[in-house]
Structure formats: structure tokens, C-alpha cells
Design a protein around this motif. Structure first.
Motif, PDB file in Angstrom:
ATOM      1  N   UNK A 264       0.842  -1.201   0.000  1.00 31.34           N
ATOM      2  CA  UNK A 264       0.000   0.000   0.000  1.00 31.34           C
ATOM      3  C   UNK A 264       0.869   1.241   0.000  1.00 31.34           C
ATOM      4  N   UNK A 265       0.306   2.302  -0.571  1.00 30.58           N
ATOM      5  CA  UNK A 265       1.021   3.573  -0.677  1.00 30.58           C
ATOM      6  C   UNK A 265       0.095   4.706  -0.263  1.00 30.58           C
ATOM      7  N   UNK A 266       0.634   5.646   0.499  1.00 27.75           N
ATOM      8  CA  UNK A 266      -0.073   6.896   0.783  1.00 27.75           C
ATOM      9  C   UNK A 266       0.792   8.005   0.185  1.00 27.75           C
ATOM     10  N   UNK A 267       0.270   8.668  -0.819  1.00 25.87           N
ATOM     11  CA  UNK A 267       1.017   9.683  -1.559  1.00 25.87           C
ATOM     12  C   UNK A 267       0.481  11.052  -1.145  1.00 25.87           C
ATOM     13  N   UNK A 268       1.345  11.882  -0.599  1.00 24.18           N
ATOM     14  CA  UNK A 268       0.963  13.224  -0.169  1.00 24.18           C
ATOM     15  C   UNK A 268       1.327  14.226  -1.255  1.00 24.18           C
ATOM     16  N   UNK A 269       0.358  15.062  -1.609  1.00 20.53           N
ATOM     17  CA  UNK A 269       0.576  16.043  -2.660  1.00 20.53           C
ATOM     18  C   UNK A 269       0.107  17.399  -2.149  1.00 20.53           C
ATOM     19  N   UNK A 270       1.005  18.369  -2.206  1.00 18.00           N
ATOM     20  CA  UNK A 270       0.644  19.725  -1.822  1.00 18.00           C
ATOM     21  C   UNK A 270       0.538  20.581  -3.068  1.00 18.00           C
ATOM     22  N   UNK A 271      -0.395  21.517  -3.028  1.00 21.47           N
ATOM     23  CA  UNK A 271      -0.611  22.342  -4.197  1.00 21.47           C
ATOM     24  C   UNK A 271      -1.083  23.720  -3.781  1.00 21.47           C
ATOM     25  N   UNK A 272      -0.156  24.660  -3.776  1.00 21.80           N
ATOM     26  CA  UNK A 272      -0.516  26.034  -3.469  1.00 21.80           C
ATOM     27  C   UNK A 272       0.014  26.983  -4.533  1.00 21.80           C
ATOM     28  N   UNK A 273       0.336  26.440  -5.713  1.00 23.71           N
ATOM     29  CA  UNK A 273       0.864  27.242  -6.821  1.00 23.71           C
ATOM     30  C   UNK A 273      -0.268  27.817  -7.660  1.00 23.71           C
ATOM     31  N   UNK A 274       0.075  28.851  -8.426  1.00 25.08           N
ATOM     32  CA  UNK A 274      -0.882  29.392  -9.377  1.00 25.08           C
ATOM     33  C   UNK A 274      -1.157  28.371 -10.479  1.00 25.08           C
ATOM     34  N   UNK A 275      -0.089  27.763 -10.978  1.00 17.91           N
ATOM     35  CA  UNK A 275      -0.223  26.763 -12.034  1.00 17.91           C
ATOM     36  C   UNK A 275      -0.429  25.405 -11.364  1.00 17.91           C
ATOM     37  N   UNK A 276      -1.538  25.281 -10.662  1.00 14.15           N
ATOM     38  CA  UNK A 276      -1.732  24.165  -9.760  1.00 14.15           C
ATOM     39  C   UNK A 276      -1.840  22.805 -10.433  1.00 14.15           C
ATOM     40  N   UNK A 277      -2.503  22.682 -11.550  1.00 11.03           N
ATOM     41  CA  UNK A 277      -2.671  21.368 -12.165  1.00 11.03           C
ATOM     42  C   UNK A 277      -1.336  20.798 -12.628  1.00 11.03           C
ATOM     43  N   UNK A 278      -0.570  21.574 -13.385  1.00 13.09           N
ATOM     44  CA  UNK A 278       0.717  21.072 -13.878  1.00 13.09           C
ATOM     45  C   UNK A 278       1.671  20.751 -12.740  1.00 13.09           C
ATOM     46  N   UNK A 279       1.707  21.606 -11.726  1.00 14.45           N
ATOM     47  CA  UNK A 279       2.580  21.374 -10.571  1.00 14.45           C
ATOM     48  C   UNK A 279       2.180  20.095  -9.849  1.00 14.45           C
ATOM     49  N   UNK A 280       0.897  19.910  -9.648  1.00 11.83           N
ATOM     50  CA  UNK A 280       0.402  18.729  -8.942  1.00 11.83           C
ATOM     51  C   UNK A 280       0.738  17.458  -9.699  1.00 11.83           C
ATOM     52  N   UNK A 281       0.499  17.457 -10.996  1.00 12.05           N
ATOM     53  CA  UNK A 281       0.780  16.268 -11.796  1.00 12.05           C
ATOM     54  C   UNK A 281       2.274  15.962 -11.848  1.00 12.05           C
ATOM     55  N   UNK A 282       3.098  17.002 -11.945  1.00 13.36           N
ATOM     56  CA  UNK A 282       4.544  16.800 -11.936  1.00 13.36           C
ATOM     57  C   UNK A 282       4.997  16.244 -10.591  1.00 13.36           C
ATOM     58  N   UNK A 283       4.435  16.755  -9.516  1.00 13.54           N
ATOM     59  CA  UNK A 283       4.759  16.288  -8.171  1.00 13.54           C
ATOM     60  C   UNK A 283       4.428  14.803  -8.037  1.00 13.54           C
ATOM     61  N   UNK A 284       3.242  14.418  -8.474  1.00 12.88           N
ATOM     62  CA  UNK A 284       2.833  13.008  -8.396  1.00 12.88           C
ATOM     63  C   UNK A 284       3.741  12.154  -9.269  1.00 12.88           C
ATOM     64  N   UNK A 285       4.045  12.630 -10.456  1.00 19.19           N
ATOM     65  CA  UNK A 285       4.915  11.891 -11.370  1.00 19.19           C
ATOM     66  C   UNK A 285       6.285  11.653 -10.742  1.00 19.19           C
ATOM     67  N   UNK A 286       6.856  12.679 -10.120  1.00 22.24           N
ATOM     68  CA  UNK A 286       8.165  12.520  -9.471  1.00 22.24           C
ATOM     69  C   UNK A 286       8.092  11.509  -8.335  1.00 22.24           C
ATOM     70  N   UNK A 287       7.014  11.551  -7.570  1.00 21.84           N
ATOM     71  CA  UNK A 287       6.884  10.592  -6.469  1.00 21.84           C
ATOM     72  C   UNK A 287       6.752   9.162  -6.990  1.00 21.84           C
TER      73      UNK A 287
END
Length: 173
Positions: free
Chosen positions: A98-121
Motif C-alpha cells: 500500500x502507498x499513501x502519496x501526499x501532494x501539496x498544491x498552493x501554486x498558481x499553475x496548480x494542475x501542472x505542478x500537482x501532476x509533476x509532483x505526483x509523477x516525481x513521487x
């Protein structure tokens, strides 16, 4: 903790108790840069310790106190080191369950930042010899600005690239 923090903690623990296999490894995956302090305090509550780092610490403590799963903490890296599969220690055949993946998103360009963050994790998790895309994934999204349906759809689409299909995405709504 704030209202969302309590709901997220209770919901995550409930999911863990219901869907995580006892005695199988649970991986807590953190973003490379985890926000603390004022940026997330308004979201998780107004106490001094109410930030995402404290939330992760509390969740880790709660999971550990259950004494049901071995825990592993991972933090994503910008650049992964090339690993030769022959160098992996395969003496322990325990696949992560099992995995618990934490993603924070407080950027203006929130969708791209979030997806990149998840991809890196995910790329970091994938580098472990015990990587298991068939495990149970819980994505905890710390954000205060997004369209939930569209964001969830894009997160699921991204995870599907790794054939990850057993996913629960928790969002503030």
C-alpha cells in the motif's frame, strides 16, 4: 488540527484499516518540497503545529501505533540515480502492499505542478525493487484551489500510465 485535517486523518485511518493488508509494507510518499507554516496552516487549522508536516507525522504515529504494517517513508527526488536491477537486494521478497502519496498544491499553475509532483513521487517509488503498481494507493491532496472532478480525472489518468488502478484520491471538498 483543523476541520480538513481531522477529516483527512479519520478517513485515511479508516481506509487503511479496511483496505491495507496486515503485515505488508505501507509506504508514505512525500513530495520533494513539503510546505509548512503559514501556507498550509489556514487549511489544516490555526494552531502552530497544524501544517502538512505535522499531519504526516501524526498519521505516521497513528499508523505505527496500530502495529499492523511495516512502514517505509519515501521522499521524491528531482533526479533519480540509475539503478542496475542486479544490484538490488532481493533477499526480501516483500512487495509494497500500500502507498499513501501526499501532494501539496498552493501554486498558481496548480494542475501542472500537482501532476509533476505526483509523477516525481511515482518515479521514485518505481525505483524501489519492492515497487508494486498493483498495491492500494491513497492520494492525499492538500490544496485549496482546484476543480475537484477535473483534477481527480487528471490524477487518475497520470497514475494509469503506471497501470495503477486501485486508487483513492482524498480531496478537500
Amino acid at each position: 488540527q483543523g476541520h480538513f485535517g481531522r477529516l483527512l486523518m479519520d478517513s485515511t485511518m479508516s481506509v487503511d484499516d479496511t483496505y491495507f493488508v496486515p503485515n505488508r509494507t505501507v509506504v508514505l510518499s512525500l513530495p520533494q518540497k513539503i510546505v509548512s507554516g503559514e501556507t498550509s496552516r489556514h487549511f489544516l487549522g490555526n494552531r502552530d503545529d497544524a501544517n502538512s508536516i505535522q499531519f504526516v507525522n501524526n498519521l505516521s504515529k497513528n499508523l505505527h501505533s496500530k502495529n499492523k504494517w511495516p512502514l517505509l517513508t519515501s521522499r521524491s527526488m528531482e533526479q533519480l540515480q540509475e539503478k542496475n536491477e542486479t544490484d538490488w537486494d532481493t533477499s526480501n521478497d516483500d512487495k509494497h502492499s500500500s502507498y499513501i502519496v501526499f501532494v501539496e498544491n498552493f501554486d498558481e499553475d496548480h494542475l501542472n505542478h500537482t501532476l509533476l509532483d505526483i509523477q516525481q513521487q511515482i518515479m521514485t517509488l518505481e525505483s524501489f525493487s519492492a515497487w508494486n503498481p498493483r498495491g492500494t494507493f491513497v492520494v492525499c491532496l492538500f490544496t485549496d484551489r482546484f476543480g475537484p472532478q477535473y483534477m481527480i480525472k487528471e490524477i487518475l489518468r497520470l497514475l494509469f500510465r503506471w497501470e495503477i488502478v486501485n486508487v483513492i484520491v482524498m480531496v478537500p471538498y
